[in-house]
Design an enzyme around this catalytic site. Structure first.
Site, PDB file in Angstrom:
ATOM      1  N   GLU A   1       0.837  -1.193   0.000  1.00 59.02           N
ATOM      2  CA  GLU A   1       0.000   0.000   0.000  1.00 59.02           C
ATOM      3  C   GLU A   1       0.870   1.241   0.000  1.00 59.02           C
ATOM      4  O   GLU A   1       1.749   1.397   0.858  1.00 59.02           O
ATOM      5  CB  GLU A   1      -0.901   0.019   1.238  1.00 59.02           C
ATOM      6  CG  GLU A   1      -1.988  -1.035   1.229  1.00 59.02           C
ATOM      7  CD  GLU A   1      -2.974  -0.868   2.370  1.00 59.02           C
ATOM      8  OE1 GLU A   1      -4.105  -1.382   2.238  1.00 59.02           O
ATOM      9  OE2 GLU A   1      -2.639  -0.239   3.391  1.00 59.02           O
ATOM     10  N   CYS A   2       0.631   2.139  -0.944  1.00 54.38           N
ATOM     11  CA  CYS A   2       1.320   3.431  -1.049  1.00 54.38           C
ATOM     12  C   CYS A   2       2.838   3.227  -1.004  1.00 54.38           C
ATOM     13  O   CYS A   2       3.424   2.806  -1.988  1.00 54.38           O
ATOM     14  CB  CYS A   2       0.822   4.380   0.031  1.00 54.38           C
ATOM     15  SG  CYS A   2       1.128   6.130  -0.364  1.00 54.38           S
ATOM     16  N   GLY A   3       3.500   3.508   0.130  1.00 53.72           N
ATOM     17  CA  GLY A   3       4.934   3.294   0.202  1.00 53.72           C
ATOM     18  C   GLY A   3       5.324   1.863  -0.112  1.00 53.72           C
ATOM     19  O   GLY A   3       6.341   1.599  -0.752  1.00 53.72           O
TER      20      GLY A   3
END
Length: 429
Positions: free
Chosen positions: A324-326
Site C-alpha cells: 500500500e502506497c509506500g
C-alpha cells in the site's frame, strides 16, 4: 465504565494536537489511565498520541468505518481505562467531499461531548460568537467546554474569558502563546515521534503547560460514558494464514484494527524490518508492505539484498505480496526521491515512482478490486501522497471513485499474486 471526550477545533492549525498530547501526558502523570484515539485515517498523530499516553492509539474513521465498527473499537479501546480521549481532525464540522466523516459525526455517533480548542490569536470578544455558533450549529453535537489557545497576555485572557462566559459554555483554561510548543512537520504532515529531537522534553513542556493552565479536574467531569460496543461487522479477512508484515520507519502506516481482526480470525503474524535488511518469514503465505516513508530511506532499501531476495522467494513459492502506497512504491523497479536521486527497489512490479507532485493527492476512495485480494469486492480507503507512478500497461488492482462518487483513474497494478496501489484500505464498504 470508562468515559470519553472529543478534543476538536474550529479549524486545522488551532493547536489541538499539541493540547491533546499535553492532556494525555498531564492526566497520565496524575494517575489517570487515558486511552487515546484519533478521528479519521491519520497515521502520524496516533504515533504521537501513543507515546504521550503510553498506550496504543486507535483510529476512529466515521467515513470509512460503519457505526457498529466505530462503537466496537471505541468500547474495546476504553476497556481498562478511566478516559477515552479522542483527537478530532481538521475543523469540527469538516468532513469529506460528500459532507460526511467529520469529527462532529463521530462525536454524535459515540454520544461524546466536545471540548473546543479555539485559537485566540488576533481576536478578543469575537471569540464568543464563534464559540456560540459552533455550540448551536448542530443539536446532536454538544460543546461541553472550551480551551483558549495562544493567548497573548493576562489582559487578553480576561477579555476572552469574559466573552466566553456570556455563552454559558465553561472555559477550562487559557494557554499562553509559546513557540516551543510546536511539533515539526514534513511533506506528508507531522514527522514521526522518533524523529523529533528531545521528544520527551517537548512532551514534558506540553504536560506542564496543560497542568498549569487547564482545570483538569473539571475537564474530567465533562466526559460521558462510553456505550458498550455492538457486535462489529466481520473484519477484513487476513491476507493469508501466516502473514509477514514489514514494520519499521519506512513502513509505519498500519491500522491496528486490521491487525487485531486478522489475529482474531486465527492468522499467525510475524514482523520484519526491510531497513535492517531482514527477509519475511520463509513460511509466510502472505507478505504485507504497508505505507510509510520509503523515499526517506531509498539508499538503505536499495542495498537491502536479503530483504529483496526474501520477497522474490516469497513470490516464487506463490505467496501473496501486497503493498500500500509506500509499500507499492517498494514493489516497483525504481523510486526517485524529491532531490531526483533514483534508487533500485524490488522490481516485482514494472513501476517507477517519483516524489514530484507539487500538491498532495489526498482523499477518501471507494474501491472495487479485481479479485486478487481475499477481501470483499467493495472497499473503503484513502489516498495520501506526493508521488506519481509510471507503469506499463498492467492490470490495475482497483477501480476507484472519490467520496462524491466521481470516477477516478484505475489504481495500482497486479502481476500474478504481486499487487499494490496508492490506496490505504480501511474497511469493507
Amino acid at each position: 465504565m470508562a468515559r470519553g471526550l472529543v478534543i476538536a477545533a474550529p479549524r486545522s492549525g488551532s493547536g489541538k494536537t499539541v493540547i491533546t498530547l499535553g492532556l494525555l501526558a498531564a492526566l497520565r502523570r496524575r494517575g489517570v489511565v487515558v486511552a487515546p484515539a484519533k478521528t479519521g485515517p491519520d497515521y502520524i498523530d496516533p504515533a504521537f498520541l501513543s507515546r504521550a499516553a503510553l498506550r496504543d492509539a486507535v483510529n476512529l474513521d466515521p467515513w470509512s468505518m460503519s457505526a457498529p465498527r466505530l462503537k466496537s473499537i471505541a468500547a474495546i479501546q476504553s476497556t481498562g481505562a478511566d478516559l477515552l480521549l479522542v483527537e478530532g481532525v481538521m475543523g469540527l464540522f469538516d468532513g469529506a467531499a460528500d459532507n460526511t466523516g467529520s469529527t462532529a459525526d463521530l462525536a454524535e455517533l459515540l454520544e461524546l461531548p466536545v471540548v473546543l480548542v479555539v485559537d485566540a490569536d488576533r481576536q478578543s470578544q469575537s471569540v464568543a460568537p464563534l464559540v456560540a455558533g459552533f455550540a448551536n450549529w448542530r443539536p446532536g453535537v454538544r460543546i461541553a467546554g472550551t480551551i483558549l489557545n495562544r493567548v497573548a497576555s493576562m489582559k487578553h485572557e480576561r477579555m476572552l474569558t469574559e466573552a466566553v462566559a456570556a455563552t454559558g459554555i465553561p472555559c477550562l483554561g487559557a494557554i499562553p502563546r509559546d513557540t516551543a510548543l510546536v511539533v515539526p512537520e514534513r511533506h506528508l504532515g507531522l514527522v514521526l515521534p522518533g524523529e523529533v529531537a528531545a521528544f520527551e522534553t517537548f512532551l514534558d513542556a506540553a504536560a506542564q503547560t496543560i497542568a498549569n493552565y487547564i482545570d483538569l479536574a473539571r475537564l474530567q467531569t465533562l466526559a460521558a460514558p462510553i456505550a458498550n460496543g455492538q457486535t462489529p461487522p466481520t473484519p477484513l479477512p487476513p491476507l493469508g494464514q501466516r502473514i509477514a508484515i514489514a514494520r519499521d520507519d519506512a513502513f509505519a502506516f498500519l491500522y491496528p484494527h486490521l491487525i487485531d481482526g486478522w489475529r482474531a480470525q486465527g492468522a499467525e503474524l510475524s514482523f520484519f524490518s526491510p531497513l535492517a535488511d531482514e527477509a519475511p518469514s520463509p513460511d509466510a503465505d502472505a507478505v504485507y508492505l504497508p505505507g510509510g516513508y520509503p523515499e526517506l530511506h531509498g539508499a538503505a532499501l536499495a542495498t537491502a539484498a536479503t530483504f529483496k531476495a526474501g520477497l522474490t522467494a516469497a513470490r516464487d513459492r506463490g505467496a501473496l505480496l501486497y503493498g500500500e502506497c509506500g509499500g507499492f512504491m517498494v514493489l516497483g523497479e525504481t523510486l526517485v526521491d524529491k532531490a531526483g536521486h533514483g534508487y533500485q527497489m524490488t522490481g516485482l512490479l514494472p513501476v517507477t515512482t517519483r516524489i514530484d507532485r507539487p500538491k498532495r493527492i489526498l482523499g477518501y476512495r471507494r474501491l472495487i478490486q479485481s479479485g486478487g485480494l481475499p477481501w470483499p469486492g467493495h472497499l473503503n480507503g484513502h489516498e495520501f501522497h506526493y508521488s506519481s507512478a509510471k507503469q506499463s500497461r498492467l492490470t490495475p488492482l482497483f477501480a476507484a471513485t472519490d467520496a462524491r462518487g466521481d470516477a477516478l483513474p484505475p489504481m495500482g497494478a497486479v502481476i500474478g499474486r504481486v499487487m499494490g496501489s496508492y490506496a490505504h484500505v480501511v474497511d469493507a464498504a
